[in-house]
Design an enzyme around this catalytic site. Structure first.
Site, PDB file in Angstrom:
ATOM      1  N   GLU A  76       0.977  -1.290   0.167  1.00 37.72           N
ATOM      2  CA  GLU A  76       0.158  -0.020   0.099  1.00 37.72           C
ATOM      3  C   GLU A  76       0.758   1.416   0.015  1.00 37.72           C
ATOM      4  OE1 GLU A  76      -0.529  -2.638   1.894  1.00 37.72           O
ATOM      5  OE2 GLU A  76      -2.556  -3.183   1.576  1.00 37.72           O
ATOM      6  N   HIS A 121     -10.741  -6.322  10.085  1.00 33.48           N
ATOM      7  CA  HIS A 121     -11.597  -6.047   9.010  1.00 33.48           C
ATOM      8  C   HIS A 121     -12.837  -5.569   9.064  1.00 33.48           C
ATOM      9  CE1 HIS A 121      -8.582  -9.103   7.833  1.00 33.48           C
ATOM     10  NE2 HIS A 121      -8.721  -8.775   6.570  1.00 33.48           N
TER      11      HIS A 121
END
Lengths: 352, 322
Positions: free
Chosen positions: A75, A144
């Protein structure tokens, strides 16, 4: 004629139209197409995935791998590269698969994307839209399921958008991509299959304009993203009890449409903010503070916040269901602020 | 090649437990009996089994969201695993973590990290602490091939090499980073090639062969334990399933799964021990059947286990409730 789309398809259409209109719009992210490197040996693999929720599915065929880039799980690399592409004239749309993964790229967003324009005297802009996925209720546990809206809203230089309907999803995404600043565009995983009217032609919704999704007189309920829908359900239930709720979806948290929010609070005299995030330093506290500072004399009852808890999101289904605000909690909060307000008014009337 | 009967049966028991557990989790997920994500470990059993059976009870482990195999190889009770998958009080984390975090801190398992590469620097730190405190404990950090592009991979190798951390980086190269093929994303050609520039001793091994994995692990663990130097093991393997249950896997070429299943770690084990007569098919079938029954019993027990009390939502956010 009304055309109904899911939020997932509305977002896909927005990306497609943005890419058709401007060759400088490119998508980058992990598995946003799928089958990378296998196009020749095994063409069926190409575009087989479209991200874990299928939002970007089908775009590869139209735009090719130069514009739909499957990246490594890196990322910092692809978010940072997006900043550079944006500075150099493109309009990249990187995707962080879940907002929880943003930690690995946060320096690029926090210290660079957000600050370049200001620190260098307004000589540069970063027209980048980071799409990412928020939200609990998916039994995906603590790493998550976060929302993290306020983490970005806190940082000057970043814009933060979180749509709750298909119409808003398309119009806000097209606006975000056209915007000259870095935008964090948050998509709730539990809303992807929500359907609603979406016009076929491209359109934009200005960032920083709230939507009054239900008009009412007795109390203002601010819903954050998925909580807009929960607030609407609560409003329907409260209507049967003779309570008229105005439900507002700010849609964008930076910039925030304070005028629409304050106008409503001044008229109803009561505020309930519903945000599934943790309660501390959240959008709920932010909007509550807005009311306390700018609408204090119009409030006729205490501000109520209905939020997640100051704990990570647990996996266990009954615990997660306790974590996420539900209709009964919103109904209780509305009744509570109205009751307290009434008691206060009676006390004043009786000279106590 | 190990010839001790109990050791062989212990390896077989763990591998069959893992396989039966993952098959059951897969069918239960498909039947909507499990909520949340399930990341299946089938195909990779030889790695968890081969490495973890070489560790001491006081060694450290970090795992990932694909942790069921590591936990079962570490002898986390099956009922604690099924309890966690179902979010019950009997779960190894009391239901708070679920499948992605189903590891046992009491067995030195620091985490089933939900974020790719998240465990690597933490394992290096645990290894460093052991050394600083005069202990000869080592740490093993498991991760997939997709994790090697994260800064955490590179930063923890540098840290471990510079500060002499007895940590073994174990890359389970299952050919897919989520859904992206390794031959596309791994520019360096191999993971061992990425370790060497950092001064981290690196070895590649057939991850479908538990004996090869055990031998490699024995050497690397001993090396780390006695020299304090980090090492990396790249175990070549294959993920039979998708990134998670429900993944359509359309990115996999049609014959690929069958090709790898021909090299299945359980089949390989069976051949390796029956051909020289170390164990009989009867011995193996008996253990495999017991594993099947244990797994079935554990799922049945979890389905009847109590849900957590609502008050648990707010416990353990901090060491003490403030």
């Amino acid at each position: 004629m009304t055309r109904e789309l899911t939020i997932k398809d509305a977002l896909n259409e927005a990306l497609r139209q943005a890419m058709e209109a401007d060759d400088d719009v490119v998508l980058l992210g992990e598995d946003i197409a799928g089958g990378a490197g296998r196009d020749e040996a095994y063409p069926e693999a190409a575009d087989a995935w479209g991200g874990p929720f299928g939002v970007t599915q089908g775009l590869l065929g139209q735009f090719g791998r130069d514009r739909v880039m499957d990246t490594p799980i890196a990322e910092t690399g692809f978010v940072g590269a997006s900043i550079g592409m944006a500075i150099a004239g493109m309009r990249p749309v990187p995707e962080i698969m879940y907002v929880d993964f943003i930690g690995t790229s946060f320096d690029q967003l926090l210290n660079h994307a957000a600050k370049l324009r200001y620190l260098y005297g307004g000589k540069v802009s970063v027209p980048m839209t980071v799409r990412t996925v928020t939200g609990a209720g998916f039994r995906a546990a603590g790493e998550h399921s976060q929302t993290l809206y306020s983490l970005y809203t806190h940082i000057p230089g970043l814009k933060v958008v979180a749509p709750a309907t298909p119409y808003d999803a398309k119009g806000l995404l097209l606006a975000a991509i056209q915007d000259s600043d870095p935008v964090i565009f948050m998509e709730h995983k539990r809303l992807y299959m929500t359907t609603g009217h979406v016009p076929e032609e491209p359109y934009t919704i200005p960032l920083g304009t709230a939507s009054i999704v239900r008009a009412g007189d007795d109390v203002t309920i601010i819903g954050v993203q998925k909580m807009v829908h929960t607030a609407l359900e609560a409003a329907t239930e409260l209507e049967q009890q003779g309570i008229s709720c105005e439900v507002i979806d700010p849609r964008s948290y930076s910039p925030l449409d304070t005028d629409t929010i304050l106008t409503s609070i001044r008229r109803t005299g009561h505020l309930v903010v519903v945000d599934e995030s943790h309660p501390r330093c959240s959008l709920a506290t932010d909007i509550s503070a807005l009311a306390a500072e700018h609408a204090f004399h119009d409030l006729r009852g205490p501000v109520r916040m209905v939020t997640g808890t100051h704990s990570p999101v647990p996996f266990s289904p009954p615990l997660e269901d306790l974590y996420v605000p539900d209709v009964p909690r919103i109904v209780d909060a509305v009744r509570s602020t109205l009751d307290q307000g009434r008691k206060g008014a009676e006390a004043v009337a009786h000279g106590r | 090649m190990i010839e001790d009967r109990d050791t062989l049966l212990g390896l077989w028991q763990r591998m069959t437990r893992i396989r039966r557990f993952e098959e059951r989790a897969s069918t239960d997920k498909e039947a909507d009996l499990l909520e949340g994500y399930i990341h299946n470990y089938s195909g990779q059993e030889a790695i968890a089994t081969g490495i973890i059976t070489q560790l001491r009870a006081d060694d450290w482990i970090t795992s990932t969201y694909r942790n069921h195999g590591h936990s079962i190889a570490r002898d986390v009770p099956l009922e604690a695993m099924t309890g966690e998958l179902l979010g019950r009080t009997t779960g190894v984390c009391g239901g708070k973590g679920g499948s992605m975090h189903a590891v046992d801190q009491d067995l030195g398992m620091i985490g089933g990290m939900g974020i790719v590469a998240g465990g690597m620097p933490i394992a290096a730190g645990a290894a460093l602490a052991a050394r600083r405190r005069g202990q000869d404990r080592v740490a093993v950090t498991f991760f997939g091939d997709g994790a090697v592009h994260q800064g955490a991979f590179h930063e923890s190798m540098t840290f471990a090499a510079l500060f002499n951390c007895p940590v073994i980086f174990v890359c389970e190269n299952n050919l897919y980073a989520e859904t992206t093929a390794v031959d596309y994303h791994l520019i360096a050609g191999s993971v061992i090639a990425m370790a060497e520039p950092y001064g981290v001793h690196a070895t590649q091994v057939d991850g479908m062969d538990v004996f090869a994995v055990r031998d490699a692990a024995e050497q690397l663990i001993a090396r780390a334990r006695y020299t304090g130097r980090p090492a990396l093991l790249e175990a070549m393997t294959y993920r039979y399933g998708g990134q998670y249950e429900g993944d359509t896997q359309t990115y996999k070429p049609p014959q690929e799964v069958a090709q790898w299943r021909a090299r299945d770690p359980l089949l390989t084990f069976r051949r390796r021990v029956t051909e020289p007569g170390l164990l009989t098919h009867g011995d193996l079938d008996e253990v495999a059947e017991r594993s099947r029954v244990e797994v079935a019993d554990a799922f049945a027990a979890a389905a009847l286990a109590p849900w957590p009390d609502p008050s648990v939502l707010l416990t353990d956010v901090y060491t003490e409730i403030s």
